[in-house]
Design an enzyme around this catalytic site. Structure first.
Site, PDB file in Angstrom:
ATOM      1  CB  CYS A   1      -0.949  -0.005   1.183  1.00  0.00           C
ATOM      2  SG  CYS A   1      -1.938  -1.493   1.227  1.00  0.00           S
TER       3      CYS A   1
ATOM      4  CG  HIS B   1      -3.040   2.971   2.646  1.00  0.00           C
ATOM      5  ND1 HIS B   1      -3.664   2.680   1.458  1.00  0.00           N
ATOM      6  CD2 HIS B   1      -3.048   1.828   3.371  1.00  0.00           C
ATOM      7  CE1 HIS B   1      -4.030   1.411   1.469  1.00  0.00           C
ATOM      8  NE2 HIS B   1      -3.671   0.871   2.616  1.00  0.00           N
TER       9      HIS B   1
ATOM     10  CG  ASN C   1      -6.644  -1.325   1.830  1.00  0.00           C
ATOM     11  OD1 ASN C   1      -6.019  -0.894   0.869  1.00  0.00           O
ATOM     12  ND2 ASN C   1      -6.057  -1.770   2.927  1.00  0.00           N
TER      13      ASN C   1
HETATM   14  N1  ACO Z   1     -17.653  -8.703  11.267  1.00  0.00           N
HETATM   15  C1  ACO Z   1     -18.045  -8.877  12.548  1.00  0.00           C
HETATM   16  N2  ACO Z   1     -17.202  -9.177  13.540  1.00  0.00           N
HETATM   17  C2  ACO Z   1     -15.906  -9.300  13.232  1.00  0.00           C
HETATM   18  C3  ACO Z   1     -15.422  -9.135  11.910  1.00  0.00           C
HETATM   19  C4  ACO Z   1     -16.355  -8.832  10.915  1.00  0.00           C
HETATM   20  N3  ACO Z   1     -16.012  -8.640   9.622  1.00  0.00           N
HETATM   21  N4  ACO Z   1     -14.092  -9.323  11.934  1.00  0.00           N
HETATM   22  C5  ACO Z   1     -13.736  -9.587  13.190  1.00  0.00           C
HETATM   23  N5  ACO Z   1     -14.832  -9.590  13.987  1.00  0.00           N
HETATM   24  C6  ACO Z   1     -14.898  -9.809  15.431  1.00  0.00           C
HETATM   25  C7  ACO Z   1     -13.697 -10.554  15.968  1.00  0.00           C
HETATM   26  O1  ACO Z   1     -13.884 -11.937  15.873  1.00  0.00           O
HETATM   27  C8  ACO Z   1     -13.658 -10.070  17.401  1.00  0.00           C
HETATM   28  O2  ACO Z   1     -14.601 -10.789  18.167  1.00  0.00           O
HETATM   29  P1  ACO Z   1     -14.255 -11.203  19.710  1.00  0.00           P
HETATM   30  O3  ACO Z   1     -14.103  -9.877  20.421  1.00  0.00           O
HETATM   31  O4  ACO Z   1     -15.456 -11.985  20.081  1.00  0.00           O
HETATM   32  O5  ACO Z   1     -12.972 -11.967  19.624  1.00  0.00           O
HETATM   33  C9  ACO Z   1     -14.149  -8.627  17.323  1.00  0.00           C
HETATM   34  O6  ACO Z   1     -14.880  -8.546  16.107  1.00  0.00           O
HETATM   35  C10 ACO Z   1     -13.017  -7.626  17.334  1.00  0.00           C
HETATM   36  O7  ACO Z   1     -12.020  -8.057  16.412  1.00  0.00           O
HETATM   37  P2  ACO Z   1     -10.704  -7.241  16.165  1.00  0.00           P
HETATM   38  O8  ACO Z   1      -9.852  -7.994  15.195  1.00  0.00           O
HETATM   39  O9  ACO Z   1     -10.097  -6.827  17.475  1.00  0.00           O
HETATM   40  O10 ACO Z   1     -11.311  -5.951  15.450  1.00  0.00           O
HETATM   41  P3  ACO Z   1     -10.614  -4.605  15.114  1.00  0.00           P
HETATM   42  O11 ACO Z   1     -11.323  -3.513  15.775  1.00  0.00           O
HETATM   43  O12 ACO Z   1      -9.120  -4.692  15.278  1.00  0.00           O
HETATM   44  O13 ACO Z   1     -10.934  -4.466  13.557  1.00  0.00           O
HETATM   45  C11 ACO Z   1      -9.796  -4.720  11.468  1.00  0.00           C
HETATM   46  C12 ACO Z   1     -10.447  -5.440  12.659  1.00  0.00           C
HETATM   47  C13 ACO Z   1     -10.859  -3.918  10.761  1.00  0.00           C
HETATM   48  C14 ACO Z   1      -9.212  -5.762  10.531  1.00  0.00           C
HETATM   49  C15 ACO Z   1      -8.683  -3.779  11.996  1.00  0.00           C
HETATM   50  O14 ACO Z   1      -7.840  -4.482  12.888  1.00  0.00           O
HETATM   51  C16 ACO Z   1      -7.850  -3.194  10.905  1.00  0.00           C
HETATM   52  O15 ACO Z   1      -8.312  -2.400  10.105  1.00  0.00           O
HETATM   53  N6  ACO Z   1      -6.530  -3.512  10.866  1.00  0.00           N
HETATM   54  C17 ACO Z   1      -5.636  -2.973   9.892  1.00  0.00           C
HETATM   55  C18 ACO Z   1      -5.813  -3.706   8.601  1.00  0.00           C
HETATM   56  C19 ACO Z   1      -5.137  -3.011   7.465  1.00  0.00           C
HETATM   57  O16 ACO Z   1      -5.031  -1.811   7.411  1.00  0.00           O
HETATM   58  N7  ACO Z   1      -4.692  -3.812   6.487  1.00  0.00           N
HETATM   59  C20 ACO Z   1      -4.193  -3.309   5.288  1.00  0.00           C
HETATM   60  C21 ACO Z   1      -2.780  -2.887   5.393  1.00  0.00           C
HETATM   61  S1  ACO Z   1      -2.303  -2.161   3.931  1.00  0.00           S
HETATM   62  C22 ACO Z   1      -1.764  -3.330   2.750  1.00  0.00           C
HETATM   63  O17 ACO Z   1      -0.601  -3.518   2.551  1.00  0.00           O
HETATM   64  C23 ACO Z   1      -2.766  -4.100   1.979  1.00  0.00           C
END
Ligand code: ACO
Length: 310
Positions: free
Chosen positions: A109, A233, A263
């Site tokens: 990214c 980004h 994204n």
């Molecule tokens: N829908 C509903 N619930 C979900 C989902 C979903 N799609 N995904 C995860 N959950 C649940 C989890 O199981 C967890 O449940 P639990 O509390 O019972 O264990 C809860 O929601 C919280 O999960 P987290 O992983 O802690 O959620 P978080 O707030 O961290 O959000 C996310 C997850 C959106 C992936 C976030 O961590 C994020 O954006 N991370 C960065 C990702 C990113 O930017 N990636 C691209 C990098 S750039 C590149 O090179 C491509």
């Protein structure tokens, strides 16, 4: 050494819209969860990396009043080339009638900002014009049954034309970096799907964005308060919020499109930049901070003085 300025810009998005409601139908997720945790409402899916790149590149050329034959080098930032060999840039070069060199660049990214700095380097070494494109079809490497990633990634392209100019040009400061020890936090094996430790990526993303932006600002000799528009980004609105808050750049001076695009990796920064231009948010003389982070983990930022009429 010659400086460079952006003289044209364009984007392309596939027609097919996938909303959060569409994902609710096939995944254990909800519009409310996706909106709250990411800021994404819908995304575009479809096409090929070359097809989207050609469409965005053609618009950027048209905006600059140029033809493919005016371009010396095409640089295509992508993590999703259409084939292993040759570079997807070769398809773009052929389709747009570009006579000069063509190569792909993968810095996840951060790819577009890496490409921006590389393009300035090419122009400093004598190239007259570089077509820089970020284009992705992440939907092809996303497992649509995995709610951890399917809600985030999508397709699109954005392009700019850079041209040599008398004087120092627009680039005031830049920073490119990578921490390969974190390479397994986000990856896709050849033929496989994206795998991601979302929480850890999130934590590192905020830090990488802020630290890189501060280095570019310092090298440019400017402060965050001088920045007219930050173009981060587009991964997660909470990452953008947290990073901009730490930098002291309010959301009114930050470009966001991820609610509509998801994204799109290398394409996300040019998509957000061009959207800001289309909305009349960018003017000649403005300071722009471009900052990306991604798999690798890589990061990249640049401070430019916008020199084109919008
Ligand atoms: N829908 C509903 N619930 C979900 C989902 C979903 N799609 N995904 C995860 N959950 C649940 C989890 O199981 C967890 O449940 P639990 O509390 O019972 O264990 C809860 O929601 C919280 O999960 P987290 O992983 O802690 O959620 P978080 O707030 O961290 O959000 C996310 C997850 C959106 C992936 C976030 O961590 C994020 O954006 N991370 C960065 C990702 C990113 O930017 N990636 C691209 C990098 S750039 C590149 O090179 C491509």
């Amino acid at each position: 050494m010659a400086g460079a300025v952006i003289v044209g810009w364009g984007t392309a998005l596939p027609d097919r819209v996938v909303t959060n409601a569409d994902l609710e139908a096939t995944l254990d997720t909800s519009d409310e969860w996706i909106t709250e945790r990411t800021g994404i409402k819908e995304r575009r899916v479809g096409g090929t990396t070359a097809g989207l790149a050609v469409a965005a590149g053609a618009r950027a050329l048209e905006r600059a009043g140029l033809h493919g034959s005016d371009i010396d080098q095409v640089l295509l930032a992508t993590t999703t080339p259409d084939r292993m060999i040759p570079s997807t840039a070769s398809d773009v070069q052929h389709a747009l009638g570009i006579k000069g060199g063509a190569s792909d660049l993968n810095a996840a990214c951060s790819g577009f900002v890496y490409g921006l700095v590389h393009a300035h380097g090419l122009i400093a070494l004598g190239a007259r014009r570089v077509l820089l494109i970020g284009s992705e079809t992440l939907s092809r490497v996303t497992d649509w049954s995995d709610r951890n990633t399917a809600i985030l990634f999508a397709d699109g392209a954005g392009a700019v034309v850079l041209e040599a100019t008398a004087g120092a040009g627009q680039l005031l400061g830049w920073d490119l970096g990578s921490d390969g020890s974190a390479r397994d936090l986000l990856y896709a094996d050849i033929g496989g799907y994206l795998q991601m430790d979302g929480r850890e990526v999130f934590r590192r993303a905020v830090r990488a964005t802020v630290d890189s932006a501060l280095r570019s600002l310092q090298r440019a000799g400017v402060r965050a308060t001088d920045v007219a528009l930050a173009v981060p980004h587009q991964a997660n609105i909470r990452i953008i919020d947290a990073a901009c808050q730490r930098l002291g750049i309010p959301m009114e001076r930050t470009a966001t499109v991820l609610h509509a695009t998801g994204n799109t990796s290398s394409a996300s920064i040019p998509l957000a930049l061009v959207d800001a231009i289309d909305r009349g948010r960018l003017h000649r003389g403005d300071l722009v901070l471009l900052v990306g982070f991604g798999a690798g983990m890589s990061w990249a930022s640049a401070v430019i003085r916008w020199e084109a009429d919008t």
